[in-house]
Design an enzyme around this catalytic site. Structure first.
Site, PDB file in Angstrom:
ATOM      1  N   SER A 174       2.418   1.939  -7.501  1.00  0.00           N
ATOM      2  CA  SER A 174       1.451   1.437  -6.513  1.00  0.00           C
ATOM      3  C   SER A 174       0.085   2.008  -6.858  1.00  0.00           C
ATOM      4  O   SER A 174      -0.014   2.996  -7.608  1.00  0.00           O
ATOM      5  CB  SER A 174       1.869   1.919  -5.120  1.00  0.00           C
ATOM      6  N   TYR A 185       4.245   8.735   1.015  1.00  0.00           N
ATOM      7  CA  TYR A 185       4.375   7.546   0.145  1.00  0.00           C
ATOM      8  C   TYR A 185       3.616   7.784  -1.166  1.00  0.00           C
ATOM      9  O   TYR A 185       4.135   7.495  -2.245  1.00  0.00           O
ATOM     10  CB  TYR A 185       3.832   6.321   0.892  1.00  0.00           C
TER      11      TYR A 185
END
Ligand SMILES: NC(=O)c1ccc[n+]([C@@H]2O[C@H](COP(=O)([O-])OP(=O)(O)OC[C@H]3O[C@@H](n4cnc5c(N)ncnc54)[C@H](OP(=O)(O)O)[C@@H]3O)[C@@H](O)[C@H]2O)c1
Length: 241
Positions: free
Chosen positions: A144, A157
């Site tokens: 990501s 995350y």
């Protein structure tokens, strides 16, 4: 008859994984679809057979597997790969989002790390030996932009995606000399369930579409053997913080 190339896609039931599986099937790959919901995976498989698979023999294989059960990954995926006898593309895509940094419980952090890092590594441990035996393959680890930038409020995350990106870069250096390409994909907001759940406030049309990830993979697969892309960051023009 020449065997079709084989692609294994984790998290193929929705979002990015579904779009990539559809695209690869359209391009003539035998797909292996992995996720927790057999029903949803079977729906994707039916759509592939209807719209994408170019040959009846290329019907997707559906594998129901909770990747957080890391001790069972090899036990479940190993025989499937052995049966097909090769694996050309791995899209290590399944992942989970949980909000929080210091306010996050250690249990949630461990859950994130398990699904977003340990599970991906377990899949790699099953797939890479086959690729090594072939001396070929392309691995796409879906991290990501949050694996490149530490955004506020999502420390857990980000930690999981930085960890995956780091592991992926090590693998790049280890495997490229053996004929196996490794690319870390780092998209910003993507128009999927997870994008919505993570609080993306931009219009769906202003962010990355799941199909863009497939087109990126398709382009990377088209490069000559001498061209390797270690990592790729995709951004949206309205979200470049
Ligand atoms: N959407 C974004 O904005 C964005 C941005 C950057 C990176 N990413 C990354 O891209 C990847 C795909 O995200 P997405 O947006 O397509 O998410 P999504 O729409 O929520 O889909 C997630 C996929 O992962 C599967 N999955 C989740 N936990 C699993 C588990 N324990 N075992 C097996 N499968 C599991 C889900 O399948 P089931 O629920 O059916 O099991 C589903 O197919 C993730 O790694 C995510 O972190 C997303």
């Amino acid at each position: 008859m020449t065997q079709a190339p084989v692609a294994l896609i984790t998290g193929a039931s929705r979002g990015i994984g579904r779009a990539v599986a559809m695209g690869l099937a359209q391009d003539g790959y035998q797909t292996i679809l992995v996720g927790r919901s057999r029903r949803t995976l079977e729906q994707v498989a039916e759509t592939i057979c209807r719209e994408a698979a170019q040959d009846d023999d290329l019907s997707p294989l559906v594998v129901k597997l909770d990747l957080s059960d890391v001790d069972h990954v090899d036990q479940v995926l190993g025989p499937v790969i052995q049966k097909l006898g090769r694996i050309d593309v791995l899209v290590n895509n399944a992942g989970q989002y949980i909000q929080g940094s210091l306010d996050m419980s250690c249990k949630d952090l461990e859950r994130l790390l398990r699904v977003n890092v340990t599970a991906q590594v377990a899949v790699l441990q099953t797939v890479v030996p086959m690729m090594k035996a072939q001396g070929s393959g392309h691995i796409f680890n879906v991290a990501s932009r949050a694996g490149k930038v530490g955004f506020e409020g999502v420390g857990g995350y980000c930690a999981s995606k930085f960890a995956l990106a780091g592991f992926s870069e090590s693998l790049y250096r280890e495997l490229v000399p053996q004929g196996i390409k490794v690319t870390t994909l780092c998209p910003g907001w993507v128009n999927t369930d997870m994008g919505v759940a993570a609080g993306c406030t931009l219009d769906a049309g202003d962010i990355i579409q799941p199909e863009d990830l497939y087109k990126t993979i398709q382009w990377l697969l088209s490069l000559s053997p001498g061209a390797c892309v270690k990592a790729l960051v995709l951004e949206s023009p309205k979200s470049m913080a």
